[in-house]
Design a protein around this motif. Structure first.
Motif, short mmCIF file in Angstrom:
data_model
loop_
_atom_site.label_atom_id
_atom_site.label_comp_id
_atom_site.label_asym_id
_atom_site.label_seq_id
_atom_site.Cartn_x
_atom_site.Cartn_y
_atom_site.Cartn_z
N LYS A 11 -2.63 -4.50 -2.95
CA LYS A 11 -4.00 -4.94 -3.19
C LYS A 11 -4.90 -3.73 -3.38
O LYS A 11 -4.72 -2.67 -2.79
CB LYS A 11 -4.50 -5.77 -2.02
CG LYS A 11 -3.77 -7.09 -1.83
CD LYS A 11 -4.09 -8.08 -2.95
CE LYS A 11 -3.44 -9.42 -2.67
NZ LYS A 11 -3.73 -10.41 -3.74
N ASP B 103 -2.74 -9.81 6.46
CA ASP B 103 -2.47 -9.49 5.06
C ASP B 103 -2.64 -8.01 4.74
O ASP B 103 -2.25 -7.56 3.66
CB ASP B 103 -3.39 -10.30 4.13
CG ASP B 103 -2.96 -11.75 4.02
OD1 ASP B 103 -1.81 -12.05 4.38
OD2 ASP B 103 -3.77 -12.58 3.56
N GLN C 227 -5.18 -14.38 9.14
CA GLN C 227 -4.57 -13.87 7.91
C GLN C 227 -5.39 -12.75 7.29
O GLN C 227 -4.85 -11.89 6.59
CB GLN C 227 -4.41 -15.01 6.91
CG GLN C 227 -3.20 -14.87 6.00
CD GLN C 227 -1.89 -14.78 6.76
OE1 GLN C 227 -1.70 -15.47 7.77
NE2 GLN C 227 -0.99 -13.91 6.31
N GLU D 95 -9.65 -12.94 -2.01
CA GLU D 95 -8.48 -13.34 -2.80
C GLU D 95 -8.61 -14.77 -3.30
O GLU D 95 -8.02 -15.15 -4.30
CB GLU D 95 -7.19 -13.19 -1.97
CG GLU D 95 -6.75 -11.74 -1.75
CD GLU D 95 -7.49 -11.12 -0.58
OE1 GLU D 95 -7.19 -9.97 -0.25
OE2 GLU D 95 -8.36 -11.78 0.01
#
Length: 454
Positions: free
Chosen positions: A149, A233, A229, A130
């Motif tokens: 995503k 995520d 994360q 990302e």
């Protein structure tokens, strides 16, 4: 033609296509040949890992863990069996990894993870996508309307090309989870339970104290990752009091067998790929380095979304819809949203594939009928684009022709099976290994026959 004296010792699991819950739908998905279920071939190495957690020294040379392990005997039905959390926050450029498993299995995982260190001089595949999009990568992770995503191709990707490689964030023994068959939820590839473990109520882990205690272990495994994360995520699909890490695992993990233990592997980059019932990519696990790769099953054009299947391939529409309920979404892939006439035609072909598969294995099937049905089966499988399953099909054909006394055809199908298996499966895993052994038997028979005739 008389049957040859040598007989192949093929795994009976290959022929157990209706053994899981959705019997008809899973008739063309064998657990033993799935690349995610191949056993880890690296033997456990004896090391200072096999000790009580309060006596571990983090100063021992080559010991990879950056935190003392947390262990318990509450998760297993085997008296005295210990399961622990082992973590290395420095693994994979500081992204980290946690293993929730036995000390013996963790030692084997370390041996495999060590081999990955020299695999690529530049591991650009594993950087946070990302934040960093490399122009030479064939994909990009972006937000896709209605899907969150997802992954798209940034250039043409050729069939059989490796698109992406991902290291694990977590590998967890199934002892930390309820029995899969007792709950509506599942993982991307359902794992067949081994041993004689007793069933436990939904929402509980194995062991009387498991459910409450598991939360502490999930939290420890998460906290000790270098990049939390990367995991947090990922999508979640469960509700209630489930720990966030357990939710993420159940929504995104892949089933695999490691040193004979049923486990779930969390590979965040591969997990970014959305589902399609007719996907253009397939996840491939390699035991030598614990890497999960995405391999293109056909040419993919720039801008096209790269997809994998969360469920076994080859299911008719109604069974796919039922299985996908585990992820709480309605599939809108091209196959599911095709006109009714096209969907019905596809379903008819898939149902015919199931019929043929069982008819071919009937002991009363004549050789001429076997030839005709094999040709029809291959044609239908090609129309349905089930290329990732060709290796499985051809291994079965190898056995059938061998048993009918035709080792030459058996060799032909065995060689084709191995060709596709090495593309979509672990080359060092159980499927490819058994294929090579079976081919050796066939080649020995052919050599003996040639020697007698010549």
């Amino acid at each position: 033609m008389a049957k040859p004296k040598h007989r192949l010792d093929l795994s009976s699991t290959l022929l157990s296509f209706f053994s899981l819950a959705i019997n008809c739908a899973q008739a063309l998905q064998t657990a033993c040949t799935n690349p995610l279920l191949s056993p880890l071939s690296v033997p456990p190495k004896q090391s200072p890992l096999l000790v009580e957690d309060d006596s571990v020294s983090l100063d021992i040379p080559n010991l990879p863990w950056t935190h003392p392990p947390l262990c318990s005997t509450s998760f297993s039905d085997i008296p005295g069996e210990k399961l622990c959390v082992f973590s290395s926050s420095s693994y994979n450029f500081g992204a980290g990894v946690s293993f929730l498993t036995t000390p013996e299995t963790a030692a084997g995982l370390v041996a495999a993870a060590d081999k990955a260190a020299d695999q690529w001089a530049e591991r650009r595949h594993f950087k946070p996508q990302e934040e960093i999009q490399h122009p030479d990568l064939p994909y990009a992770i972006i937000t896709i309307p209605g899907k969150g995503k997802g992954v798209i191709a940034t250039r043409k990707i050729n069939r059989f090309e490796t698109i992406m490689r991902s290291f694990p964030a977590l590998i967890a023994d199934n002892a930390f989870f309820p029995r899969e068959e007792e709950e509506e939820a599942g993982v991307k590839f359902k794992v067949t339970e081994g041993g004689t473990r007793k069933a436990t109520p939904v929402g509980q882990s194995v062991g009387a104290k498991g459910f409450v205690k598991a939360r502490r272990y999930y939290q420890r495994a998460l906290e000790q990752l270098g990049d939390k994360q990367r995991v947090l995520d990922l999508a979640r699909s469960r509700k209630g009091e489930m720990h966030v890490l357990e939710d993420v695992i159940r929504t995104n993990a892949f089933g695999m067998t490691v040193n004979g233990r049923d486990c779930k592997g969390l590979y965040p980059e591969i997990a970014r790929m959305n589902h399609a019932c007719d996907p253009n990519a397939f996840p491939r696990f390699t035991s030598k380095d614990l890497v999960m790769s995405a391999v293109a099953t056909r040419d993919i054009m720039p801008g096209e979304e790269i997809t994998i299947s969360y469920i076994p391939l080859g299911m008719p529409t109604s069974y796919r819809a039922k299985s996908l309920g585990n992820w709480h979404f309605n599939c809108t892939c091209a196959l599911c949203t095709a006109p009714a006439e096209a969907r019905d035609a596809s379903d008819s072909r898939r149902e015919r594939l199931m019929e043929l598969f069982y008819a071919m294995q009937d002991s009363e099937t004549q050789y001429d009928a076997l030839i005709d049905w094999t040709r029809e089966f291959i044609e239908l499988a090609q129309v349905e684009r089930l290329i990732t399953k060709i290796g499985e099909y051809y291994q079965v054909f190898m056995k059938l022709y061998y048993d009918k006394g035709d080792p030459e055809s058996a060799k032909k199908y065995g060689e084709a099976a191995l060709y596709f298996a090495e593309i979509f499966s672990d080359p060092e895993g159980g499927f490819c290994t058994s294929l090579r052994e079976d081919l050796q038997v066939v080649e020995k028979v052919l050599a003996e026959t040639k020697a007698k005739s010549g």
